[in-house]
Design an enzyme around this catalytic site. Sequence first.
Site, PDB file in Angstrom:
ATOM      1  N   ASP A  48       0.843  -1.197   0.000  1.00 49.23           N
ATOM      2  CA  ASP A  48       0.000   0.000   0.000  1.00 49.23           C
ATOM      3  C   ASP A  48       0.881   1.250   0.000  1.00 49.23           C
ATOM      4  OD1 ASP A  48      -2.995   0.966   0.871  1.00 49.23           O
ATOM      5  OD2 ASP A  48      -1.446   2.251   1.727  1.00 49.23           O
ATOM      6  N   TYR A  53       3.004   9.856  -0.320  1.00 52.49           N
ATOM      7  CA  TYR A  53       4.107   9.280   0.479  1.00 52.49           C
ATOM      8  C   TYR A  53       5.460   9.562  -0.172  1.00 52.49           C
ATOM      9  CZ  TYR A  53       0.409   6.277   2.578  1.00 52.49           C
ATOM     10  OH  TYR A  53      -0.720   5.785   3.179  1.00 52.49           O
ATOM     11  N   LYS A  78      -2.810   6.082  -4.127  1.00 46.63           N
ATOM     12  CA  LYS A  78      -3.880   7.020  -3.756  1.00 46.63           C
ATOM     13  C   LYS A  78      -3.717   8.379  -4.430  1.00 46.63           C
ATOM     14  CE  LYS A  78      -3.686   4.775   0.749  1.00 46.63           C
ATOM     15  NZ  LYS A  78      -2.249   4.531   0.963  1.00 46.63           N
ATOM     16  N   HIS A 111      -7.472   9.785  -1.329  1.00 48.63           N
ATOM     17  CA  HIS A 111      -6.726   9.687  -0.070  1.00 48.63           C
ATOM     18  C   HIS A 111      -7.519  10.211   1.126  1.00 48.63           C
ATOM     19  CE1 HIS A 111      -2.290   9.254   1.297  1.00 48.63           C
ATOM     20  NE2 HIS A 111      -3.085   9.048   2.314  1.00 48.63           N
TER      21      HIS A 111
END
Length: 273
Positions: A48, A53, A78, A111
């Site tokens: 994931d 990120y 996301k 997200h």
Amino acid sequence: MPALTDTFTMSNGLHIPRIGFGTWQIPSGAEAYDATKVALDAGYRHIDTALAYGNEASVGKAVRDSGVPRDEVFITTKLPAEIKTAAGARSAFEESSRNLDLGVVDLYLIHAPWPWSAIGTDHREGNVEVWKVFEELYDAGKTRSIGVSNFEVPDLENLLANTDVVPHANQIRWFIGNTQDATTAFDRDHDILTEGYSPLATGGLLENAEIRDIAAKYDKSVAQVAIRYLLEKDVLPLPKSTTPSRIAQNAEVDFVLSAEDIAALDALEGTTD
Ligand code: A2P
């Protein structure tokens, strides 16, 4: 390890490995690459990540280099929470696809229903606009499933009332003591898979004396009991670690918690956050 190879089946029939490896807060470069490689070596088949990120390229490279066939790994990424326009969503998806370089994405999530700088603000129209792009991407076969993250009941109701495809998954912050009962029940009633991020409360559960006592009975760690608890509730855990021994340990959860111990853990609601 069955916990790593067993799957949940989403409403569209797609199988998703029951435990995912979370990569939030793992910096891009060697750390994300190595942690993803270690997870794949330990048998995880579900990773994931997110554009936000900043580590998609490292995750993608680790998957490509791992030797595990692409179709045996489930990849989630996301759309950044700040993006609430169709054009922004299309270009962010292309960026994530380029970063990952793994072909079709398995699960693409919004997200959050609001930008992180303005939690709780109303973006109902923007979420509908973006979700219509998700439906296009899904229909075009660019992602095998679509979902949301951090959505609560009113956010989900807004999508259901104004769009066609019911989200396949909703990824929310979920751990012992923070079980988001209303959202989880809504998900269940609408055949939306609930995924739980921060199943260890980003480490906050690790010193909990009640959980420690229960873990001792099973000769398991607090982390393992915390992860197992999600599985007992049909919530998909996404534990995160950069420590190889913990990455492996977090997947060794093939034990069953007794009804009495589950009830004791249920009773911690509201006490752990
Ligand atoms: P580290 O990455 O240094 O191993 P969450 O999954 O709830 O976000 O929690 C992640 C945090 O918990 C990280 O700080 C991680 O540390 C730590 N952690 C993950 N697995 C374990 C474990 N099995 N035992 C102890 N700490 C763990």
